[in-house]
Motif scaffolding. Sequence first.
Motif, mmCIF file in Angstrom:
data_model
loop_
_atom_site.group_PDB
_atom_site.id
_atom_site.type_symbol
_atom_site.label_atom_id
_atom_site.label_comp_id
_atom_site.label_asym_id
_atom_site.label_seq_id
_atom_site.Cartn_x
_atom_site.Cartn_y
_atom_site.Cartn_z
ATOM 1 N N HIS A 1 65.564 1.359 25.943
ATOM 2 C CA HIS A 1 66.631 0.419 25.611
ATOM 3 C C HIS A 1 66.346 -0.948 26.230
ATOM 4 O O HIS A 1 65.663 -1.029 27.257
ATOM 5 C CB HIS A 1 67.971 0.949 26.111
ATOM 6 N N PRO A 2 66.846 -2.035 25.657
ATOM 7 C CA PRO A 2 66.700 -3.350 26.305
ATOM 8 C C PRO A 2 67.361 -3.364 27.680
ATOM 9 O O PRO A 2 68.434 -2.787 27.877
ATOM 10 C CB PRO A 2 67.416 -4.298 25.335
ATOM 11 N N TRP A 3 66.718 -4.042 28.625
ATOM 12 C CA TRP A 3 67.268 -4.154 29.974
ATOM 13 C C TRP A 3 68.464 -5.106 29.972
ATOM 14 O O TRP A 3 68.555 -5.995 29.130
ATOM 15 C CB TRP A 3 66.206 -4.660 30.937
ATOM 16 N N PRO A 4 69.388 -4.940 30.917
ATOM 17 C CA PRO A 4 70.568 -5.818 30.957
ATOM 18 C C PRO A 4 70.224 -7.197 31.500
ATOM 19 O O PRO A 4 69.179 -7.416 32.107
ATOM 20 C CB PRO A 4 71.519 -5.070 31.904
ATOM 21 N N HIS A 5 71.133 -8.125 31.277
ATOM 22 C CA HIS A 5 71.033 -9.488 31.802
ATOM 23 C C HIS A 5 72.106 -9.712 32.866
ATOM 24 O O HIS A 5 73.201 -9.149 32.786
ATOM 25 C CB HIS A 5 71.232 -10.525 30.691
ATOM 26 N N ARG A 6 71.770 -10.535 33.823
ATOM 27 C CA ARG A 6 72.756 -10.991 34.806
ATOM 28 C C ARG A 6 73.028 -12.468 34.540
ATOM 29 O O ARG A 6 72.095 -13.270 34.420
ATOM 30 C CB ARG A 6 72.254 -10.785 36.229
ATOM 31 N N VAL A 7 74.303 -12.806 34.434
ATOM 32 C CA VAL A 7 74.722 -14.182 34.186
ATOM 33 C C VAL A 7 75.414 -14.689 35.438
ATOM 34 O O VAL A 7 76.387 -14.086 35.921
ATOM 35 C CB VAL A 7 75.666 -14.278 32.970
ATOM 36 N N LEU B 1 67.251 -8.395 34.236
ATOM 37 C CA LEU B 1 67.170 -7.805 35.565
ATOM 38 C C LEU B 1 65.882 -7.029 35.797
ATOM 39 O O LEU B 1 65.509 -6.803 36.938
ATOM 40 C CB LEU B 1 68.368 -6.879 35.795
ATOM 41 N N SER B 2 65.188 -6.593 34.773
ATOM 42 C CA SER B 2 63.944 -5.860 34.953
ATOM 43 C C SER B 2 63.094 -6.005 33.711
ATOM 44 O O SER B 2 63.616 -6.095 32.592
ATOM 45 C CB SER B 2 64.210 -4.373 35.228
ATOM 46 N N CYS B 3 61.777 -6.041 33.929
ATOM 47 C CA CYS B 3 60.837 -6.064 32.810
ATOM 48 C C CYS B 3 59.915 -4.854 32.864
ATOM 49 O O CYS B 3 58.867 -4.836 32.209
ATOM 50 C CB CYS B 3 60.011 -7.353 32.832
ATOM 51 N N ASP B 4 60.275 -3.849 33.655
ATOM 52 C CA ASP B 4 59.454 -2.644 33.755
ATOM 53 C C ASP B 4 59.469 -1.881 32.436
ATOM 54 O O ASP B 4 60.407 -1.972 31.642
ATOM 55 C CB ASP B 4 59.962 -1.750 34.878
ATOM 56 N N VAL C 1 66.326 0.490 41.126
ATOM 57 C CA VAL C 1 67.336 -0.380 41.705
ATOM 58 C C VAL C 1 67.141 -1.769 41.097
ATOM 59 O O VAL C 1 66.114 -2.413 41.310
ATOM 60 C CB VAL C 1 67.215 -0.439 43.240
ATOM 61 N N LEU C 2 68.106 -2.218 40.330
ATOM 62 C CA LEU C 2 67.958 -3.486 39.614
ATOM 63 C C LEU C 2 68.314 -4.684 40.475
ATOM 64 O O LEU C 2 67.544 -5.641 40.575
ATOM 65 C CB LEU C 2 68.829 -3.485 38.354
ATOM 66 N N ALA C 3 69.498 -4.681 41.067
ATOM 67 C CA ALA C 3 69.948 -5.843 41.837
ATOM 68 C C ALA C 3 71.270 -5.501 42.490
ATOM 69 O O ALA C 3 71.778 -4.380 42.378
ATOM 70 C CB ALA C 3 70.101 -7.056 40.922
#
Length: 385
Positions: free
Chosen positions: A248-254, A267-270, A289-291
């Motif tokens: 699935h696409p990784w989430p974004h932090r705004v 948050l991640s490109c793994d 662990v993303l952030a």
Amino acid sequence: MIPTRAARYRHGAILVLPGVWVAAVVTWELLSPLGTHFVQLLAAAPAIACVGTGRRQCVLLGGGCALFALVPLGPSRHGDQDVRLGTCCAILVVIAASYLTSRRGLRLTREVERFREIAATTQHVLLRPLPSLLDGLALAAGHLSASEGALVGGDLYEALATRHGVRVVMGDVRGHGLPALATVAALLGSFREAAYDEPELPGVLRRLERAFHRRPVPEEPSSDEEFATVLLLEIRPGTEVVALNCGHPWPHRVVRAADGSAHADVLSCDEPLPPLGLFPLPAEPPVRVLARLLPGEFLVLHTDGVEDARDTADVFFPFSRALAEAGRGVGGPGVLVERVRAALLRHTRGVVADDCALLALRNDRPRCVGALPPGVAGAVPVVGG
């Protein structure tokens, strides 16, 4: 729903159209210099009335036209009486046919409205609205289905407050529209139980995998492989965000700056795990662990239909830029989701080729905890106002 001015104008035009038609035919009959008979055109009046104003008006106007057809509108000629009698009979036949057709159409319309209401209720139960606040996190979600008339397609999302933290799932079943609903229902039902029972995210993911393989299979399954992408998140009480990702696409932090501007970062490109259904899960699925989601920061989850949306020039929707623009100024997750949704529809001119889902949450825990009454366990001073 309050009708718009244009709708009221259309309704008024439909009401007066049969009368205008009758007046036009009579005027044409009286003023025709060639003595041509146009009274036969009165037969169309009851049909117009039946379509536009209802069966009662159809009968009343049709009866008036039938009687009017028998009245000579000028000097009588040989054979006029036969023409008028035939026109009267034709009007009566049109009245009967229009009345029966309108009755059947009205019954079908009521059945369609009832089925539409049942379908909407069922789909809302399946992909139920999220609470506006969940364990100190403000939430909002939005969905666009690529199937006309469907509220739910192949996308799924849910957020639950558990003793392990707030657990969120965002998924995308292969395909879109109503055929994907069985898989969506199986995955959501499994998550709503496993999120409370399983102490770790890998246990939740294994329950989802079992539900995927046990889901009802269509009578005519596709020859292509069936799969579903799934992103599992856990926002722990200490604001730490951990994730398990299956294709699935990784989430974004705004994050909003002090001047009102905002920026959005992935948050991640793994490399994620393969989607569910393609390969068995590994013995130890990697939990990342993303952030840490700090107070006031947004976390935005989405399906690939958002990033893959294109305009008429085949240009992809600039999702990260749209997120940054939507995050400017003030407003909670609902405002952010609505702004991104509006930008997506503008980019695609209102037509989406795949289901699109957005879920945004904001860390409001300091304000919520600080609002506890003095002396209650866990009360701390409000941070950041």
